[in-house]
Design a protein around this motif. Structure first.
Motif, PDB file in Angstrom:
ATOM      1  N   ARG A  26      -4.653  15.190  12.117  1.00 60.37           N
ATOM      2  CA  ARG A  26      -4.168  13.921  12.114  1.00 60.37           C
ATOM      3  C   ARG A  26      -5.442  12.992  12.559  1.00 60.37           C
ATOM      4  O   ARG A  26      -5.353  11.877  12.009  1.00 60.37           O
ATOM      5  N   ASP A  27      -6.025  13.413  13.510  1.00 57.01           N
ATOM      6  CA  ASP A  27      -7.069  12.612  14.062  1.00 57.01           C
ATOM      7  C   ASP A  27      -8.339  12.288  13.189  1.00 57.01           C
ATOM      8  O   ASP A  27      -8.796  11.253  12.771  1.00 57.01           O
ATOM      9  N   LEU A  28      -8.353  13.343  12.267  1.00 59.16           N
ATOM     10  CA  LEU A  28      -9.652  13.300  11.201  1.00 59.16           C
ATOM     11  C   LEU A  28      -8.897  12.331  10.141  1.00 59.16           C
ATOM     12  O   LEU A  28     -10.007  11.422   9.531  1.00 59.16           O
ATOM     13  N   LEU A  29      -7.712  12.225   9.768  1.00 59.44           N
ATOM     14  CA  LEU A  29      -7.004  11.320   8.885  1.00 59.44           C
ATOM     15  C   LEU A  29      -7.168   9.920   9.502  1.00 59.44           C
ATOM     16  O   LEU A  29      -7.485   9.031   8.983  1.00 59.44           O
ATOM     17  N   ALA A  30      -6.782   9.832  10.675  1.00 59.84           N
ATOM     18  CA  ALA A  30      -6.917   8.354  11.408  1.00 59.84           C
ATOM     19  C   ALA A  30      -8.408   7.908  11.312  1.00 59.84           C
ATOM     20  O   ALA A  30      -8.444   6.609  11.227  1.00 59.84           O
ATOM     21  N   ARG A  31      -9.310   8.599  11.631  1.00 64.26           N
ATOM     22  CA  ARG A  31     -10.824   8.309  11.681  1.00 64.26           C
ATOM     23  C   ARG A  31     -10.996   7.692  10.284  1.00 64.26           C
ATOM     24  O   ARG A  31     -11.837   6.920   9.969  1.00 64.26           O
ATOM     25  N   LYS A  32     -10.652   8.447   9.246  1.00 64.19           N
ATOM     26  CA  LYS A  32     -10.972   8.102   7.866  1.00 64.19           C
ATOM     27  C   LYS A  32     -10.491   6.849   7.425  1.00 64.19           C
ATOM     28  O   LYS A  32     -10.938   5.958   6.644  1.00 64.19           O
ATOM     29  N   TRP A  33      -9.087   6.772   7.841  1.00 61.86           N
ATOM     30  CA  TRP A  33      -8.463   5.550   7.173  1.00 61.86           C
ATOM     31  C   TRP A  33      -8.123   4.321   8.020  1.00 61.86           C
ATOM     32  O   TRP A  33      -7.570   3.367   7.706  1.00 61.86           O
ATOM     33  N   THR A  34      -8.885   4.304   9.291  1.00 62.38           N
ATOM     34  CA  THR A  34      -8.589   3.128  10.145  1.00 62.38           C
ATOM     35  C   THR A  34     -10.027   2.353   9.796  1.00 62.38           C
ATOM     36  O   THR A  34     -10.960   2.922   9.714  1.00 62.38           O
ATOM     37  N   TYR A  35      -9.760   1.120  10.025  1.00 63.64           N
ATOM     38  CA  TYR A  35     -11.069   0.061   9.873  1.00 63.64           C
ATOM     39  C   TYR A  35     -11.652  -0.126  11.209  1.00 63.64           C
ATOM     40  O   TYR A  35     -10.974  -0.123  12.254  1.00 63.64           O
ATOM     41  N   PRO A  36     -12.819  -0.364  11.166  1.00 63.27           N
ATOM     42  CA  PRO A  36     -13.646  -0.665  12.703  1.00 63.27           C
ATOM     43  C   PRO A  36     -12.891  -1.854  13.288  1.00 63.27           C
ATOM     44  O   PRO A  36     -12.703  -2.916  12.342  1.00 63.27           O
ATOM     45  N   ARG A  37     -12.936  -1.777  14.441  1.00 58.79           N
ATOM     46  CA  ARG A  37     -12.237  -2.870  15.224  1.00 58.79           C
ATOM     47  C   ARG A  37     -13.166  -3.854  15.526  1.00 58.79           C
ATOM     48  O   ARG A  37     -14.346  -3.454  15.724  1.00 58.79           O
ATOM     49  N   LYS A  38     -12.902  -5.048  15.598  1.00 58.08           N
ATOM     50  CA  LYS A  38     -13.887  -6.258  15.756  1.00 58.08           C
ATOM     51  C   LYS A  38     -13.415  -6.687  17.150  1.00 58.08           C
ATOM     52  O   LYS A  38     -12.265  -6.720  17.643  1.00 58.08           O
ATOM     53  N   THR A  39     -14.343  -7.463  17.784  1.00 57.45           N
ATOM     54  CA  THR A  39     -13.922  -8.048  19.053  1.00 57.45           C
ATOM     55  C   THR A  39     -12.956  -8.863  18.727  1.00 57.45           C
ATOM     56  O   THR A  39     -13.259 -10.038  17.987  1.00 57.45           O
ATOM     57  N   PRO A  40     -11.882  -9.249  19.520  1.00 57.39           N
ATOM     58  CA  PRO A  40     -10.979 -10.292  19.391  1.00 57.39           C
ATOM     59  C   PRO A  40     -11.525 -11.509  19.829  1.00 57.39           C
ATOM     60  O   PRO A  40     -12.236 -11.604  20.644  1.00 57.39           O
TER      61      PRO A  40
END
Length: 162
Positions: A85-99
């Motif tokens: 699940r962690d592997l899939l989450a890293r693959k399909w989440t977008y990089p966070r930008k500073t708010p």
């Protein structure tokens, strides 16, 4: 695709090595030694750190053993599923930008501080108006924030020359 191919190759290679290379007596002695080493390590280390290659190898070995013998692993099936699940989450989440808004440009900050230093009677609203006249679109709150962070007090206190 690559991970599944790597997994299948690792599983088949380990299966060939373990089942066809050694005799039964050598396997039994090695299993006894390895079980004892694992028991000693479990007493010393409460939570081992696993690298991705370790996870692949343990997962491939788990496919070779019947499910009733999975208690020999210190990694449970839920751990394997969680790492997947962690592997899939890293693959399909977008990089966070500073708010929030981007910070004011350095040029504007220097200009605000220069205007405040050269004109001690001007407040943040007057400085903002002058910047607008010069062609720098800056908000009142931005000018106040720049002055506040630089430690510049309000206009009446700056203008005190006594």
């Amino acid at each position: 695709m690559v991970w599944s191919l790597l997994y299948a190759l690792t599983r088949n290679t380990l299966g060939l090595m373990l089942l066809r290379v050694r005799g039964d007596t050598a396997k039994e002695v090695e299993f006894f030694v390895l079980r004892h080493q694992v028991a000693v390590l479990r007493r010393q280390v409460h939570r081992p750190t696993l690298e991705p290659t370790d996870r692949v190898i343990l997962t491939a070995l788990s496919r070779l053993l019947p499910r009733t013998r999975w208690n020999v692993f210190f990694v449970t099936p839920t751990t394997v599923l969680r790492s997947h699940r962690d592997l899939l989450a890293r693959k399909w989440t977008y990089p966070r930008k500073t708010p929030g808004r981007p910070p004011a440009r350095r040029e504007i900050r220097e200009l605000v501080l220069r205007l405040a230093r050269e004109n001690p009677t001007w407040g943040h609203r007057r400085i903002q108006g002058e910047l607008i006249g010069l062609g720098y679109p800056v908000g009142v709150a931005t000018v106040w924030r720049i002055l506040h962070r630089a430690g510049v007090g309000p206009a009446p206190r700056r203008a005190d020359t006594s």
